[in-house]
Design an enzyme around this catalytic site. Structure first.
Site, PDB file in Angstrom:
ATOM      1  N   GLN A   1      -6.896  -7.945  -2.754  1.00 15.22           N
ATOM      2  CA  GLN A   1      -5.362  -8.292  -2.963  1.00 15.22           C
ATOM      3  C   GLN A   1      -5.034  -8.984  -1.504  1.00 15.22           C
ATOM      4  O   GLN A   1      -4.451  -8.379  -0.895  1.00 15.22           O
ATOM      5  CB  GLN A   1      -4.581  -7.191  -3.132  1.00 15.22           C
ATOM      6  CG  GLN A   1      -3.212  -7.467  -3.037  1.00 15.22           C
ATOM      7  CD  GLN A   1      -2.690  -7.550  -4.387  1.00 15.22           C
ATOM      8  OE1 GLN A   1      -3.016  -6.894  -5.419  1.00 15.22           O
ATOM      9  NE2 GLN A   1      -1.407  -8.159  -4.874  1.00 15.22           N
ATOM     10  N   PHE A   2      -5.358 -10.395  -1.482  1.00 14.54           N
ATOM     11  CA  PHE A   2      -5.206 -10.919  -0.106  1.00 14.54           C
ATOM     12  C   PHE A   2      -3.763 -11.204   0.288  1.00 14.54           C
ATOM     13  O   PHE A   2      -3.499 -11.327   1.380  1.00 14.54           O
ATOM     14  CB  PHE A   2      -5.876 -12.426  -0.161  1.00 14.54           C
ATOM     15  CG  PHE A   2      -5.079 -13.298  -0.835  1.00 14.54           C
ATOM     16  CD1 PHE A   2      -4.213 -14.236  -0.061  1.00 14.54           C
ATOM     17  CD2 PHE A   2      -5.194 -13.719  -2.193  1.00 14.54           C
ATOM     18  CE1 PHE A   2      -3.443 -15.130  -0.737  1.00 14.54           C
ATOM     19  CE2 PHE A   2      -4.389 -14.664  -2.867  1.00 14.54           C
ATOM     20  CZ  PHE A   2      -3.576 -15.475  -2.350  1.00 14.54           C
ATOM     21  N   THR A   3      -2.897 -11.000  -0.916  1.00 18.92           N
ATOM     22  CA  THR A   3      -1.347 -11.259  -0.376  1.00 18.92           C
ATOM     23  C   THR A   3      -0.949  -9.992   0.244  1.00 18.92           C
ATOM     24  O   THR A   3       0.331  -9.989   0.732  1.00 18.92           O
ATOM     25  CB  THR A   3      -0.569 -11.311  -1.755  1.00 18.92           C
ATOM     26  OG1 THR A   3      -0.869  -9.977  -2.611  1.00 18.92           O
ATOM     27  CG2 THR A   3      -1.041 -12.495  -2.684  1.00 18.92           C
TER      28      THR A   3
END
Length: 149
Positions: free
Chosen positions: A78-80
């Protein structure tokens, strides 16, 4: 590394309309990796997660770890989680590690978790995923591998 840990009754990941992984009681882990993260961050976070005492004991107190209850783990990249929303209305993802380097560190974290002899499932790195989570409690915690204060 930054992780959102959710104690779940069950969780699953669907890609292109097909369930590719699912777990029962345990942790859904949304994992973000920053440009500053290392293998040591992965080890620290894995150890912290496996030993968090957030499962109920016989007296109903949060006193048992994932290891003690033989829980399951679903890890989703989950890069966000490294989206900086302090300025403007559009998140800035400059601190998130991307591409091949991020995938290698993600896979390393997954392999560290698999060493613990619990069921470990994953999403698909970089894919458009639908994540289903049935929170238990709900218990949701945010962990960082580096001190942020």
């Amino acid at each position: 590394m930054r992780a959102v840990i959710q104690r779940v009754l069950n969780s699953s990941v669907t890609v292109e309309g097909k369930v590719i992984s699912s777990i029962g009681t345990g942790f859904n882990i949304l994992l973000g990796i920053s440009k500053e993260d290392t293998i040591e961050d992965a080890k620290y976070l894995r150890d912290k997660i496996l030993n968090l005492r957030v499962f109920e004991d016989e007296e109903g107190k949060m006193n048992k770890s994932l290891m003690e209850v033989s829980g399951e783990i679903l890890i989703v990249s989950q890069f966000t989680l490294y989206g900086d929303c302090r300025k403007g209305r559009r998140p800035n993802f400059m601190n998130a590690l991307s591409g091949e380097e991020a995938e290698k560190l993600y896979e390393h974290f997954v392999s560290l978790c698999k060493e613990c002899d619990l069921k470990v499932e994953t999403g698909v790195f970089g894919a458009d995923m639908k994540v289903s989570i049935e929170n238990d409690g709900p218990v949701t915690l945010i962990l960082e591998s580096k001190k942020t204060f």
